[in-house]
Motif scaffolding. Structure first.
Motif, PDB file in Angstrom:
ATOM      1  N   ASP A   1      -4.925   5.062   5.407  1.00  0.00           N
ATOM      2  CA  ASP A   1      -4.169   5.734   4.352  1.00  0.00           C
ATOM      3  C   ASP A   1      -3.895   7.203   4.653  1.00  0.00           C
ATOM      4  O   ASP A   1      -2.924   7.771   4.139  1.00  0.00           O
ATOM      5  CB  ASP A   1      -4.915   5.634   3.016  1.00  0.00           C
ATOM      6  N   ILE A   2      -4.743   7.835   5.454  1.00  0.00           N
ATOM      7  CA  ILE A   2      -4.573   9.265   5.737  1.00  0.00           C
ATOM      8  C   ILE A   2      -3.207   9.535   6.376  1.00  0.00           C
ATOM      9  O   ILE A   2      -2.486  10.469   5.988  1.00  0.00           O
ATOM     10  CB  ILE A   2      -5.714   9.783   6.633  1.00  0.00           C
ATOM     11  N   SER A   3      -2.828   8.729   7.343  1.00  0.00           N
ATOM     12  CA  SER A   3      -1.527   8.927   7.998  1.00  0.00           C
ATOM     13  C   SER A   3      -0.386   8.657   7.030  1.00  0.00           C
ATOM     14  O   SER A   3       0.625   9.376   7.022  1.00  0.00           O
ATOM     15  CB  SER A   3      -1.407   8.025   9.226  1.00  0.00           C
ATOM     16  N   ARG A   4      -0.521   7.599   6.199  1.00  0.00           N
ATOM     17  CA  ARG A   4       0.499   7.323   5.182  1.00  0.00           C
ATOM     18  C   ARG A   4       0.620   8.499   4.224  1.00  0.00           C
ATOM     19  O   ARG A   4       1.708   8.875   3.806  1.00  0.00           O
ATOM     20  CB  ARG A   4       0.128   6.069   4.388  1.00  0.00           C
ATOM     21  N   LEU A   5      -0.526   9.062   3.851  1.00  0.00           N
ATOM     22  CA  LEU A   5      -0.537  10.175   2.904  1.00  0.00           C
ATOM     23  C   LEU A   5       0.177  11.389   3.475  1.00  0.00           C
ATOM     24  O   LEU A   5       0.982  12.037   2.783  1.00  0.00           O
ATOM     25  CB  LEU A   5      -1.975  10.521   2.535  1.00  0.00           C
TER      26      LEU A   5
ATOM     27  N   GLN B   1       0.807  -1.220   0.000  1.00  0.00           N
ATOM     28  CA  GLN B   1       0.000   0.000   0.000  1.00  0.00           C
ATOM     29  C   GLN B   1       0.841   1.271   0.000  1.00  0.00           C
ATOM     30  O   GLN B   1       0.324   2.355   0.254  1.00  0.00           O
ATOM     31  CB  GLN B   1      -0.946  -0.013   1.205  1.00  0.00           C
ATOM     32  N   SER B   2       2.128   1.135  -0.279  1.00  0.00           N
ATOM     33  CA  SER B   2       2.982   2.320  -0.345  1.00  0.00           C
ATOM     34  C   SER B   2       2.555   3.200  -1.520  1.00  0.00           C
ATOM     35  O   SER B   2       2.306   2.693  -2.617  1.00  0.00           O
ATOM     36  CB  SER B   2       4.450   1.901  -0.524  1.00  0.00           C
TER      37      SER B   2
ATOM     38  N   ALA C   1      -9.521  15.544   7.495  1.00  0.00           N
ATOM     39  CA  ALA C   1      -8.867  14.384   8.114  1.00  0.00           C
ATOM     40  C   ALA C   1      -7.356  14.455   7.936  1.00  0.00           C
ATOM     41  O   ALA C   1      -6.603  14.135   8.863  1.00  0.00           O
ATOM     42  CB  ALA C   1      -9.417  13.095   7.496  1.00  0.00           C
ATOM     43  N   LEU C   2      -6.905  14.877   6.766  1.00  0.00           N
ATOM     44  CA  LEU C   2      -5.472  14.961   6.496  1.00  0.00           C
ATOM     45  C   LEU C   2      -4.797  15.985   7.398  1.00  0.00           C
ATOM     46  O   LEU C   2      -3.714  15.737   7.947  1.00  0.00           O
ATOM     47  CB  LEU C   2      -5.254  15.326   5.027  1.00  0.00           C
TER      48      LEU C   2
END
Length: 396
Positions: free
Chosen positions: A304-308, A241-242, A351-352
């Motif tokens: 995904d928000i934290s990864r983003l 999911q990177s 959220a981001l």
């Protein structure tokens, strides 16, 4: 059993059981299982069984964890002239209703059908997603094979053959595009798997009752979701999911398709604005989706928000403008869908900015809505509409 050792000292033990998700879910309320690994989201019926055992809804952040992605792809030999296939045609081939390539408009020749042996997870997945929904069964004369390597290598050497496999095991075979009922053609790539826009893409889940009780359970879950764990998944032929970037020109077929939708569901001025927004940009694989009928991010989007945020804060991307583009399905008036699409993009932006590192992105991130333009799936099914209710990330 897997025993973990530090020098001569045993520090822990994992017990991994392959007994089906039903037994795993049954053990969760009793504490006999800490993590259930499954390739299908928990159904309403499975959740009701857990509710009867006193367990709340596990399809929520903190209990439902998407740890990897995958796509099932249709394989032929590089010498086979086929380019695309519909799921209906695939089902007819595997049920015996289509037996010759000439029935698909290709040079005549008997189709050699390859399939996994009974009991293999891939065969069960194919049966559940392709055959059973059409009330069909696997033809009895299919050539049955026992390993993922054979499923690809046998068909790669047979110009008359057809098979299916997971995208990580393409090997020397060639994957066919998928034609959908509305004329949209989906290309089987890692990118389309990561964006979850290939029709046969799927999520792989861990289910827990909140935070696992044991330290080893916690560390296993944390590692599976970490960047280091995602790298390990790639070596195991899963799709990690990177985030990855793709140039606009690689997305051009979507724009061509969008220009052919009915005029009453189209806004040329808004379409020009969308094309202007993305032409000089690159799209990120991270695509945020929502719980059905709501503006709540689904469990994968919450992860995904934290990864983003971490990805956008990289030194190489500092100062780059980021566009959050919201989209809707085609149900309802275009103008109302435009508001829905913008609201989804606004939800993602909030959220981001709320996660660690997100506040630093405030001046670079803009939210916009584009109604039902540029669909990534047909709007004639619940699943297709789910795919189209999304927020894409584009970087300038």
């Amino acid at each position: 059993e897997f025993k973990l050792r530090s020098g001569d000292r045993e520090v822990g033990q994992f017990n991994v059981r392959r007994r089906g998700v039903s037994e795993g879910y049954a053990e969760l309320p009793k504490g006999g299982v800490e993590l259930v690994w499954t390739s299908a989201r928990m159904t309403n019926e499975q959740m009701q069984s857990l509710a009867a055992a006193g367990v709340g809804d596990l399809r929520v952040p903190g209990s439902e964890h998407v740890f990897a992605l995958d796509s099932m792809v249709v394989l032929v030999s590089p010498d086979n002239p086929a380019v695309s296939i519909t799921e209906d045609s695939l089902a007819k081939i595997y049920s015996g209703q289509i037996s010759d390539w000439s029935q698909l408009g290709l040079p005549a020749g008997k189709i050699n059908v390859y399939a996994p042996v009974d009991g293999m997870g891939l065969l069960m997945h194919f049966d559940n997603t392709v055959l059973r929904p059409r009330n069909l069964k696997l033809r009895p004369d299919a050539i049955r094979l026992g390993t993922v390597i054979e499923w690809s290598d046998k068909v790669a050497a047979d110009p008359m053959g057809i098979s299916f496999n997971f995208i990580g095991y393409l090997r020397n075979a060639r994957a066919l595009n998928l034609e959908t009922s509305c004329g949209l053609v989906s290309v089987p790539t890692t990118f389309s798997t990561k964006t979850e826009e290939f029709p046969m893409a799927r999520r792989l889940f861990f289910y827990t009752r909140g935070r696992p009780k044991s330290r080893l359970g916690q560390e296993l879950l944390d590692f599976a979701l970490s960047p280091e764990g995602q790298e390990v998944l790639k070596t195991a032929n899963f799709v990690d999911q990177s985030p990855e970037l793709l140039e606009f020109r690689e997305q051009g077929t979507r724009i061509a398709y969008a220009l052919n939708v009915p005029a009453e569901d189209f806004d040329f001025a808004l379409m020009r604005e969308l094309i202007g927004e993305v032409t000089e940009a690159r799209r990120l694989t991270t695509t945020l989706r929502f719980e059905t009928g709501s503006f709540r991010l689904d469990t994968k989007a919450n992860q995904d928000i934290s990864r983003l945020a971490a990805y956008l804060n990289q030194e190489s991307l500092r100062g780059k403008r980021v566009a959050l583009l919201g989209f809707a399905d085609s149900r309802g008036p275009f103008a109302a869908n435009l508001k829905l699409a913008r609201s989804r993009a606004d939800t993602v932006r909030r959220a981001l900015l709320a996660v660690p590192g997100g506040a630093a992105l405030a001046d670079r991130v803009a939210a916009k809505g584009y109604s039902e333009l540029a669909p990534v799936a047909c709007n004639d099914s619940d699943l297709g509409r789910d795919f189209n209710r999304r927020v894409e990330i584009w970087i300038h």
